[in-house]
Motif scaffolding. Structure first.
Motif, PDB file in Angstrom:
ATOM      1  N   ILE A  98       9.885   5.498 -13.449  1.00 42.12           N
ATOM      2  CA  ILE A  98       8.519   5.143 -13.040  1.00 42.12           C
ATOM      3  C   ILE A  98       8.479   4.823 -11.554  1.00 42.12           C
ATOM      4  O   ILE A  98       7.585   5.278 -10.827  1.00 42.12           O
ATOM      5  N   ASP A  99       9.446   4.048 -11.073  1.00 36.87           N
ATOM      6  CA  ASP A  99       9.494   3.715  -9.646  1.00 36.87           C
ATOM      7  C   ASP A  99       9.577   4.968  -8.786  1.00 36.87           C
ATOM      8  O   ASP A  99       8.987   5.043  -7.701  1.00 36.87           O
ATOM      9  N   ARG A 100      10.308   5.953  -9.273  1.00 38.01           N
ATOM     10  CA  ARG A 100      10.509   7.187  -8.507  1.00 38.01           C
ATOM     11  C   ARG A 100       9.216   7.992  -8.399  1.00 38.01           C
ATOM     12  O   ARG A 100       8.945   8.617  -7.378  1.00 38.01           O
ATOM     13  N   HIS A 101       8.407   7.972  -9.447  1.00 40.77           N
ATOM     14  CA  HIS A 101       7.187   8.780  -9.459  1.00 40.77           C
ATOM     15  C   HIS A 101       5.974   8.052  -8.899  1.00 40.77           C
ATOM     16  O   HIS A 101       5.136   8.659  -8.235  1.00 40.77           O
ATOM     17  N   VAL A 102       5.850   6.769  -9.203  1.00 40.21           N
ATOM     18  CA  VAL A 102       4.650   6.026  -8.805  1.00 40.21           C
ATOM     19  C   VAL A 102       4.957   5.219  -7.551  1.00 40.21           C
ATOM     20  O   VAL A 102       5.260   4.037  -7.594  1.00 40.21           O
ATOM     21  N   LEU A 114      -1.284  10.232  -5.827  1.00 44.45           N
ATOM     22  CA  LEU A 114      -0.552   9.146  -6.478  1.00 44.45           C
ATOM     23  C   LEU A 114      -0.942   9.033  -7.952  1.00 44.45           C
ATOM     24  O   LEU A 114      -0.082   8.882  -8.828  1.00 44.45           O
ATOM     25  N   LEU A 115      -2.232   9.123  -8.237  1.00 41.84           N
ATOM     26  CA  LEU A 115      -2.703   9.013  -9.614  1.00 41.84           C
ATOM     27  C   LEU A 115      -2.228  10.191 -10.467  1.00 41.84           C
ATOM     28  O   LEU A 115      -1.867  10.019 -11.634  1.00 41.84           O
ATOM     29  N   THR A 116      -2.226  11.377  -9.874  1.00 37.77           N
ATOM     30  CA  THR A 116      -1.742  12.549 -10.599  1.00 37.77           C
ATOM     31  C   THR A 116      -0.273  12.383 -10.956  1.00 37.77           C
ATOM     32  O   THR A 116       0.159  12.721 -12.063  1.00 37.77           O
ATOM     33  N   GLU A 117       0.509  11.872 -10.014  1.00 39.95           N
ATOM     34  CA  GLU A 117       1.933  11.623 -10.279  1.00 39.95           C
ATOM     35  C   GLU A 117       2.103  10.632 -11.432  1.00 39.95           C
ATOM     36  O   GLU A 117       2.957  10.810 -12.302  1.00 39.95           O
ATOM     37  N   ALA A 118       1.275   9.592 -11.437  1.00 34.83           N
ATOM     38  CA  ALA A 118       1.380   8.580 -12.491  1.00 34.83           C
ATOM     39  C   ALA A 118       1.035   9.176 -13.852  1.00 34.83           C
ATOM     40  O   ALA A 118       1.715   8.915 -14.853  1.00 34.83           O
ATOM     41  N   SER A 119      -0.019   9.993 -13.904  1.00 36.61           N
ATOM     42  CA  SER A 119      -0.422  10.617 -15.163  1.00 36.61           C
ATOM     43  C   SER A 119       0.650  11.570 -15.670  1.00 36.61           C
ATOM     44  O   SER A 119       0.991  11.583 -16.855  1.00 36.61           O
ATOM     45  N   SER A 303     -10.929  12.346 -33.814  1.00 33.08           N
ATOM     46  CA  SER A 303      -9.667  13.055 -33.592  1.00 33.08           C
ATOM     47  C   SER A 303      -8.486  12.295 -34.182  1.00 33.08           C
ATOM     48  O   SER A 303      -7.391  12.843 -34.302  1.00 33.08           O
ATOM     49  N   GLY A 304      -8.688  11.022 -34.556  1.00 27.32           N
ATOM     50  CA  GLY A 304      -7.610  10.257 -35.164  1.00 27.32           C
ATOM     51  C   GLY A 304      -6.470   9.958 -34.221  1.00 27.32           C
ATOM     52  O   GLY A 304      -5.320   9.801 -34.653  1.00 27.32           O
ATOM     53  N   SER A 305      -6.738   9.874 -32.929  1.00 29.99           N
ATOM     54  CA  SER A 305      -5.690   9.648 -31.942  1.00 29.99           C
ATOM     55  C   SER A 305      -5.530   8.163 -31.643  1.00 29.99           C
ATOM     56  O   SER A 305      -6.424   7.357 -31.892  1.00 29.99           O
ATOM     57  N   SER A 306      -4.383   7.821 -31.097  1.00 30.98           N
ATOM     58  CA  SER A 306      -4.138   6.456 -30.655  1.00 30.98           C
ATOM     59  C   SER A 306      -4.192   6.386 -29.133  1.00 30.98           C
ATOM     60  O   SER A 306      -3.893   7.373 -28.447  1.00 30.98           O
ATOM     61  N   LEU A 307      -4.554   5.235 -28.637  1.00 27.65           N
ATOM     62  CA  LEU A 307      -4.650   5.017 -27.197  1.00 27.65           C
ATOM     63  C   LEU A 307      -3.925   3.725 -26.848  1.00 27.65           C
ATOM     64  O   LEU A 307      -4.177   2.681 -27.447  1.00 27.65           O
ATOM     65  N   ILE A 308      -3.013   3.803 -25.902  1.00 29.73           N
ATOM     66  CA  ILE A 308      -2.351   2.628 -25.341  1.00 29.73           C
ATOM     67  C   ILE A 308      -2.790   2.561 -23.886  1.00 29.73           C
ATOM     68  O   ILE A 308      -2.546   3.496 -23.114  1.00 29.73           O
ATOM     69  N   VAL A 309      -3.458   1.488 -23.495  1.00 29.40           N
ATOM     70  CA  VAL A 309      -4.096   1.462 -22.182  1.00 29.40           C
ATOM     71  C   VAL A 309      -3.982   0.083 -21.556  1.00 29.40           C
ATOM     72  O   VAL A 309      -3.965  -0.943 -22.256  1.00 29.40           O
ATOM     73  N   ALA A 310      -3.874   0.061 -20.229  1.00 30.83           N
ATOM     74  CA  ALA A 310      -3.824  -1.211 -19.487  1.00 30.83           C
ATOM     75  C   ALA A 310      -4.596  -1.034 -18.182  1.00 30.83           C
ATOM     76  O   ALA A 310      -4.540   0.031 -17.562  1.00 30.83           O
ATOM     77  N   PRO A 311      -5.317  -2.055 -17.743  1.00 27.95           N
ATOM     78  CA  PRO A 311      -6.059  -1.956 -16.483  1.00 27.95           C
ATOM     79  C   PRO A 311      -5.161  -2.221 -15.288  1.00 27.95           C
ATOM     80  O   PRO A 311      -4.104  -2.834 -15.405  1.00 27.95           O
ATOM     81  N   TYR A 312      -5.586  -1.712 -14.130  1.00 31.40           N
ATOM     82  CA  TYR A 312      -4.933  -2.133 -12.884  1.00 31.40           C
ATOM     83  C   TYR A 312      -6.014  -2.636 -11.931  1.00 31.40           C
ATOM     84  O   TYR A 312      -7.187  -2.299 -12.070  1.00 31.40           O
ATOM     85  N   TYR A 342       4.151  -1.644 -17.122  1.00 27.61           N
ATOM     86  CA  TYR A 342       4.832  -1.623 -15.819  1.00 27.61           C
ATOM     87  C   TYR A 342       4.114  -0.679 -14.854  1.00 27.61           C
ATOM     88  O   TYR A 342       3.962  -0.989 -13.669  1.00 27.61           O
ATOM     89  N   THR A 343       3.640   0.469 -15.363  1.00 24.75           N
ATOM     90  CA  THR A 343       2.904   1.409 -14.516  1.00 24.75           C
ATOM     91  C   THR A 343       1.628   0.774 -13.986  1.00 24.75           C
ATOM     92  O   THR A 343       1.267   0.929 -12.817  1.00 24.75           O
ATOM     93  N   ALA A 344       0.929   0.023 -14.844  1.00 27.49           N
ATOM     94  CA  ALA A 344      -0.298  -0.658 -14.415  1.00 27.49           C
ATOM     95  C   ALA A 344       0.011  -1.697 -13.338  1.00 27.49           C
ATOM     96  O   ALA A 344      -0.749  -1.851 -12.375  1.00 27.49           O
ATOM     97  N   GLN A 345       1.127  -2.396 -13.486  1.00 27.71           N
ATOM     98  CA  GLN A 345       1.514  -3.376 -12.465  1.00 27.71           C
ATOM     99  C   GLN A 345       1.789  -2.694 -11.123  1.00 27.71           C
ATOM    100  O   GLN A 345       1.387  -3.190 -10.066  1.00 27.71           O
ATOM    101  N   LEU A 346       2.480  -1.551 -11.165  1.00 27.46           N
ATOM    102  CA  LEU A 346       2.751  -0.811  -9.930  1.00 27.46           C
ATOM    103  C   LEU A 346       1.465  -0.323  -9.282  1.00 27.46           C
ATOM    104  O   LEU A 346       1.294  -0.425  -8.059  1.00 27.46           O
ATOM    105  N   MET A 347       0.547   0.211 -10.102  1.00 23.68           N
ATOM    106  CA  MET A 347      -0.724   0.700  -9.565  1.00 23.68           C
ATOM    107  C   MET A 347      -1.520  -0.435  -8.937  1.00 23.68           C
ATOM    108  O   MET A 347      -2.182  -0.248  -7.916  1.00 23.68           O
TER     109      MET A 347
END
Length: 352
Positions: A98-102, A114-119, A303-312, A342-347
């Motif tokens: 994660i550190d390497r990409h974001v 930067l956002l594209t790299e994170a996604s 769609s029956g999908s799951s979402l794991i999400v965090a704000p930055y 961790y990604t949200a914290q970096l963002m």
């Protein structure tokens, strides 16, 4: 939740946990015979089936068809996540990836890059679809130009930092000349460059006397029209930007046409403005990482999908976006939750 937890003794809790973990790993039902061999205590297949029946009565598991093993229900998955799942620390390997990409490689790197790299990173590490949402930011004004298109129309061009370009067609005041177009642009570039549009509008109020002194009436009108059209663009269309990478990951393991249709519904949902706002609202509705399984949120219920999400957040601790992972209900929640966190914290750090 408490009622279900109190109804489980050590034996039934262990059987339930094994069924869920098997599902998350393979997606396949787990039968009583296989389960009896996995358990740390000695239980016959018949005894295991009796416990399974009790778990079904609690709404935690179900049988996809007669004589099959058991799978967790969506209620069961939520119960497992809340009561059984242990979220460990991010592994050193995942943290390094994660550190390497974001990260910002240089000051001129655009936020969108930067956002594209994170996604892309979240997609690759989770085997789901990586999702990043950011509120539309106000660009810092770098250069303004008015270009005549017709006697009564001009193209107003705003160039922001990182070379973002906004083009809008404006109606010209009657009788405006090419020199007045240049004069209005020069005024904006001399007095207002280096500020965001909201700052420019505020500053313009303060320099009204300078405007009247340096510009004639038609040039003043041009300045105000240019700012008005850019101001209007902030509320038009989508106020948020969505970047999703790894959609192809969601195709893996689909059984047939019904699954494909559900996935198409998911992609359609993601393209809607209201859906983006809904995801941001979900992220804002509680501290830290939020987990939504299947029909728990109306956005992905079909769609029956799951979402794991965090704000930055930005430097003022204001939520400015969200990062997350979308995938099937059998996501590896215990690994993905610390990854998203961790990604949200970096963002957040990079947004300050």
């Amino acid at each position: 939740m408490r009622e279900r937890l109190s109804a489980l003794d050590e034996r039934s809790g262990e059987i339930f946990r094994r069924i869920v973990e098997s599902y998350l790993e393979s997606g396949e039902p787990l039968g009583s015979r296989s389960l009896s061999r996995l358990l740390p205590m000695s239980l016959s297949p018949a005894s295991v089936r009796n416990v399974m029946s009790d778990l079904e009565d609690l709404g935690l598991i179900y049988s996809p068809h007669i004589s099959a093993g058991r799978l967790p229900t969506q209620v069961g998955l939520r119960f497992f996540v809340d009561a059984f799942m242990q979220v460990g620390d991010l592994s050193a390997e995942d943290r390094a990836s994660i550190d390497r990409h974001v990260r910002r490689n240089d000051r001129d790197q655009s936020v969108e890059t930067l956002l594209t790299e994170a996604s892309q990173m979240l997609s690759g590490m989770s085997r789901g679809a990586g999702l990043v949402i950011t509120a539309k930011s106000d660009p810092v004004l770098k250069h303004v130009e008015f270009m005549r298109l017709a006697p009564t129309k001009a193209l107003a061009v705003l160039v922001g930092d990182h070379d973002q370009v906004e083009n809008r067609i404006i109606e010209l005041p009657a009788g405006v000349t090419s020199s007045q177009l240049t004069e209005a642009a020069n005024f904006l570039n001399a007095h207002l460059a280096g500020q965001t549009l909201p700052e420019v509008r505020g500053q313009l109020e303060k320099v009204k006397e300078t405007v009247r002194r340096e510009l004639d009436t038609l040039s003043q009108d041009l300045v105000e029209r240019g700012l008005a059209i850019w101001s209007g663009s902030e509320t038009e269309g989508n106020p948020t930007k969505l970047i999703v990478r790894g959609r192809a990951n969601l195709l893996e393991g689909l059984a047939g046409a019904e699954d494909i249709d559900r996935l198409r519904m998911l992609f359609d949902d993601l393209e809607k403005k209201d859906s983006l706002i809904e995801i941001l609202n979900l992220a804002e509705s509680g501290p830290g990482v939020r987990i939504f399984i299947g029909s728990e949120n109306k956005l992905f219920s079909l769609s029956g999908s799951s979402l794991i999400v965090a704000p930055y957040r930005d430097g003022d601790d204001k939520i400015v976006g969200a990062v997350g992972v979308i995938g099937p209900t059998r996501l590896n929640y215990s690994r993905i939750v610390p990854m998203v966190d961790y990604t949200a914290q970096l963002m957040s750090r990079l947004s300050r």
